[in-house]
Design a protein around this motif. Sequence first.
Motif, PDB file in Angstrom:
ATOM      1  N   GLN A  25      14.786 -51.794  79.638  1.00 41.78           N
ATOM      2  CA  GLN A  25      15.977 -52.109  80.414  1.00 41.78           C
ATOM      3  C   GLN A  25      17.090 -52.672  79.531  1.00 41.78           C
ATOM      4  OE1 GLN A  25      14.387 -52.930  84.109  1.00 41.78           O
ATOM      5  NE2 GLN A  25      16.187 -53.947  84.901  1.00 41.78           N
ATOM      6  N   THR A  71      18.323 -44.960  88.936  1.00 40.98           N
ATOM      7  CA  THR A  71      17.016 -45.617  88.836  1.00 40.98           C
ATOM      8  C   THR A  71      17.143 -47.120  89.054  1.00 40.98           C
ATOM      9  OG1 THR A  71      16.302 -43.975  87.229  1.00 40.98           O
ATOM     10  CG2 THR A  71      15.063 -46.027  87.286  1.00 40.98           C
ATOM     11  N   GLN A 107      15.471 -49.116  92.174  1.00 39.03           N
ATOM     12  CA  GLN A 107      14.505 -50.147  91.830  1.00 39.03           C
ATOM     13  C   GLN A 107      14.958 -51.510  92.350  1.00 39.03           C
ATOM     14  OE1 GLN A 107      12.823 -49.109  87.896  1.00 39.03           O
ATOM     15  NE2 GLN A 107      13.091 -51.286  87.516  1.00 39.03           N
ATOM     16  N   ALA A 121       8.734 -47.041  86.968  1.00 33.12           N
ATOM     17  CA  ALA A 121       9.545 -47.360  85.796  1.00 33.12           C
ATOM     18  C   ALA A 121       8.821 -47.071  84.486  1.00 33.12           C
ATOM     19  CB  ALA A 121       9.958 -48.829  85.849  1.00 33.12           C
TER      20      ALA A 121
END
Lengths: 330, 298
Positions: free
Chosen positions: A257, B113, B117, B231
């Motif tokens: 991320q 995404t 999420q 993920a």
Amino acid sequence: MNNTLDEVAEFSDSGQQKSDSRSRMAQGLLFVILTIAVLVAPFFLYPVFVMQLLCFALFALAFNLLIGFTGLLSFGHAAFFGGAAYFAGHMIKVWGFPPLLGLILAALGAGVLGLVIGSLAIRRQGIYFAMITLALAQIVYFFALQLPFTGGENGLQGIPRGHLLGVIDLNDPLAMYYFVAAIFMAGFLIIYRIIHSPFGQVLQAVRENEPRALSLGYNVDRFKLMAFVMSATLAGLAGATKALVFQFASLTDAHWQMSGEVILMTLLGGMGTIFGPIVGAVTIVTLQHELSSIGSWVQVVIGATFVVAVLLFRRGIIGELARILRLPSL
Amino acid sequence: MLNLILAQAMLGLNNGVFYAMLSLGLAVIFGLLNVVNFAHGALYMTGAFLALILYSYLGVWIGIEDLHINFWAALIIVPILIGALGILIERTMLRWLYNFDPIYSLLLTFGITLVLQGLFVNFFSASGTPYPGQPESLRGVVDLGFMIFPKYRLFAIGFSIVICLAVWFIIERTRIGAMLRAGTENPDLVKAFGINVPLMVTLTFGFGTGLAGLAGVLAAPIYSVGPLMGADLIIIIFAVVVIGGMGSIMGAVVSGFALGLVEGLTKVFYAPAANTVIFFLMVVVLLVRPAGLFGRQS
């Protein structure tokens, strides 16, 4: 042959020169503003927050060297940012290295990691390059999670800031701030220098037209790899510095991320611009800071920003500004 | 020892089900659209959540507490819903990016995404909720001789093999598939034959994402349904796709199952490497055969 001559003629055209010198003036002006802002910021804002901004700005600048000036999308830069944070943390905390040496060695460590990941990833192009860097960075993440000395889910905590050159106590917030500011400015100038060197010109040629750069006799793969290693090293410097600021190397710094966030910072600020990544990093980190009260909605906001930036705003903030002011680069 | 190996191989094959189905959808989409759909994992996660919602929550929300839409119905409804979501994404966002570098569509789907999420993290527990709707007929276990294996997991393996073969058959052996393959090779020429290529593109994206939704429903009774379930999976799927090469449908399916198997066997011999073995295999493939095992060397 004629073509090349035409282009040379076009390049030395007086109009081009005029906008080139305007561009240089604007860049100089922005640089002065940036320097002043960095110098006075801790007197107006919480120093740790500004240091966080500077670390992420340096991270985004390093990333931009790759995406903006070489045209390579790495989806694994968290590996260098987070990896170097662990390297620095371990060297300073466990081995007792002085802070400056720890940061430099950690950055070099990230560079070596970049050499390994980069030499694998450049075997494929375009979209595959992104997927491969993502997958390889995941190995680094699992190492950070599973190796015995990384602290697992808790990360590496309690990294001492120590004394700079044995004299200046970095536990003093202002001393630490100016140390981080110096690292940031040094990183910025190094990247500026790389972009404007003959080497940087070749990188941009690779970005614009890889087959052509190849046909002109440049070893494209070697240039790509060198850019990748430089970008990884500087991203590592940013990550190591952040670890020293927060005295903490965290698992989130190595997570995919984070790789996504640095892409967003660069995209939002303006890929391939000189000051864009700084603007993007400041925007995103401030946004996260301001919105921290809404909890996990932050992720939704970040995701939506991504979508909007990709659909409507591909030049980014500084890129749009340059277009409005009709400057070739900013 | 042999029993242990066989047992882990079965469990690995079980993960391979999801690797195969997801890389299949990714390959179908990439083939025609030249888009790497990062949101594939998130759509799989959304599919699993829709199955959970249909069974456990929908009845409560609309005031009919006894309403539990069961697994079999979900197996049909959810892929259609996810396919529709895919079509919506393609029509409203993705199609504006076809003229730009494909990295932009990767970034767009990455943003989607994060949104999906983030939404599910807000409404459901991050650590996961078990799916209670496993059908009665698939409960219990089967004795395979070397191990006791849950009936449902055996069903999941068989079902996904059927689906993968069906998709392969449609694309490689039917007229629609022929149009699709032609569209991959040369969209302009196919357009000249009077085939509505933009529509075909939209439907293909819907179909590929529908497959992700189907995989999500299939996964719901096995894994606990959580916002992060897609993920980490998508990154493994990317590695699978790099290993297999995105050029071929069969390549995606075979490498999906095979890598699940390898991962399972790694658990027997050196468990800590099980997380990363697929990525290391990817490294080896990149060194030996950069175009991927089933990819065309360019």
